[in-house]
Design a protein around this motif. Sequence first.
Motif, short mmCIF file in Angstrom:
data_model
loop_
_atom_site.label_atom_id
_atom_site.label_comp_id
_atom_site.label_asym_id
_atom_site.label_seq_id
_atom_site.Cartn_x
_atom_site.Cartn_y
_atom_site.Cartn_z
N SER A 1 9.38 12.79 -3.27
CA SER A 1 10.05 11.50 -3.15
C SER A 1 9.93 10.98 -1.73
O SER A 1 10.07 11.73 -0.76
N PHE A 2 9.67 9.67 -1.60
CA PHE A 2 9.44 9.03 -0.32
C PHE A 2 10.44 7.90 -0.10
O PHE A 2 10.93 7.29 -1.06
N ARG B 1 12.39 -6.10 -3.45
CA ARG B 1 11.33 -5.77 -4.40
C ARG B 1 11.00 -4.29 -4.44
O ARG B 1 10.48 -3.80 -5.44
N TYR B 2 11.28 -3.57 -3.36
CA TYR B 2 10.90 -2.16 -3.27
C TYR B 2 12.14 -1.31 -2.94
O TYR B 2 12.71 -1.44 -1.85
N ALA B 3 12.51 -0.45 -3.88
CA ALA B 3 13.72 0.35 -3.69
C ALA B 3 13.57 1.39 -2.58
O ALA B 3 14.56 1.83 -2.00
N PHE B 4 12.33 1.81 -2.30
CA PHE B 4 12.12 2.85 -1.29
C PHE B 4 12.19 2.31 0.13
O PHE B 4 12.17 3.07 1.09
N ILE C 1 3.00 6.00 -2.93
CA ILE C 1 4.18 6.72 -3.44
C ILE C 1 4.07 6.96 -4.94
O ILE C 1 4.49 8.01 -5.45
N ASP C 2 3.50 6.02 -5.67
CA ASP C 2 3.36 6.17 -7.13
C ASP C 2 2.49 7.35 -7.51
O ASP C 2 2.59 7.86 -8.64
N THR C 3 1.63 7.81 -6.62
CA THR C 3 0.72 8.92 -6.92
C THR C 3 1.27 10.28 -6.48
O THR C 3 0.62 11.29 -6.72
N GLN D 1 0.82 -1.21 0.00
CA GLN D 1 0.00 0.00 0.00
C GLN D 1 0.86 1.26 0.00
O GLN D 1 0.47 2.28 -0.58
N CYS D 2 2.03 1.21 0.64
CA CYS D 2 2.95 2.34 0.57
C CYS D 2 3.42 2.57 -0.87
O CYS D 2 3.52 3.72 -1.32
N ALA D 3 3.70 1.49 -1.58
CA ALA D 3 4.13 1.62 -2.98
C ALA D 3 3.04 2.26 -3.82
O ALA D 3 3.31 3.13 -4.68
#
Length: 346
Positions: free
Chosen positions: A52-53, A76-79, A46-48, A41-43
């Motif tokens: 930058s997060f 899987r998630y760079a952030f 962040i896409d919207t 859900q964070c991903a």
Amino acid sequence: MAVSTRSFDTAPRLADRPGVHVSVLVPAKDEAGNLALFVEQCAEMIDTQSASFEVVIIDDGSSDASWTILQELRTRYAFLHPVRHRAQRGIAEALRTGYLHARGQVLVFYPADLQFKPEDIPSLVNPILAGDSDMVTGFKQGKYEKAFVSRIYNTLSRTLFHVPVRDLNNVKAYRREIMAALPMRPDFHRYMIVMAAAQGFTVTEVPIPLYPRHSGRSKFGLSRIPIGVLDMVAVWFELRFGQKPLLAFGMLGAALFALGVLAGMSALGWLLATGQGQRWAWTVIQTCLVLGSIFFATGLLGEQIAQQRSEVREMRRELGELAAGQRENEEREEQGPSRVTVRDTR
């Protein structure tokens, strides 16, 4: 609902600066059943967003598979930046660890239990990115456990500290310098709003929906009530007399000492006039003189400790500025020589 006023006329918008704008700090204790969905859900959130997060999840000594799951999610998630405590240290220590590992200029305290959805993080962050507030706290919208205890806690806090927000201990976003300015103490996160407002930072609140837990159970019970009350008294004393302890102990000691002297003179006069003495009166007089001297000496010792704390706080501030300058230099190098960074000098 603003708590204090502060000018932002000359401050650059944080969203206009390069690098990471927002760091979401997520303390997690035995949240293996929630972490994958929370990060997903964070991903989506962040896409919207144009800012930058990064998400810093602090595994606070979990005994389940939380750390293994975080290691897999990181690929899987760079952030995502997981950090681990090998033993449980509590939320305050977890937030401190997250702060030390975070790169964002805005920090967000958010739980991993999915009672608050990541999609609501922007409503906390946007007023700060726009330069309209220093701290934004949410107040719960919906039914939740221990609502009665929460109302008592918030009512006592508002009465004691005169901070007109409805929910002092909830999700919140705040400028990085607030974390650097706060004294480090156990469970300080519960009174972060109070301490920030006392230092002149502005506080705004926004409604945040509350949902049932997705998995697991609450880590807090009724045993936290007496601890919370004692913490409340400690924070009140810190804000009222932390900088000038002699004001509290010295005045009390001087009052007791003066009472003992006056009582002694009165008792001595009575003895000379009537030839009768009162043993209990002399016991009270001696007690007042001794306690008054002890309190006054305690105040003087407290003044020395307060001076040392001020020096340590100044050292922390200078180290923070050096670290911030180093981060900006690294970000400038990553952006290339043609990019110019505007530094927030407030």
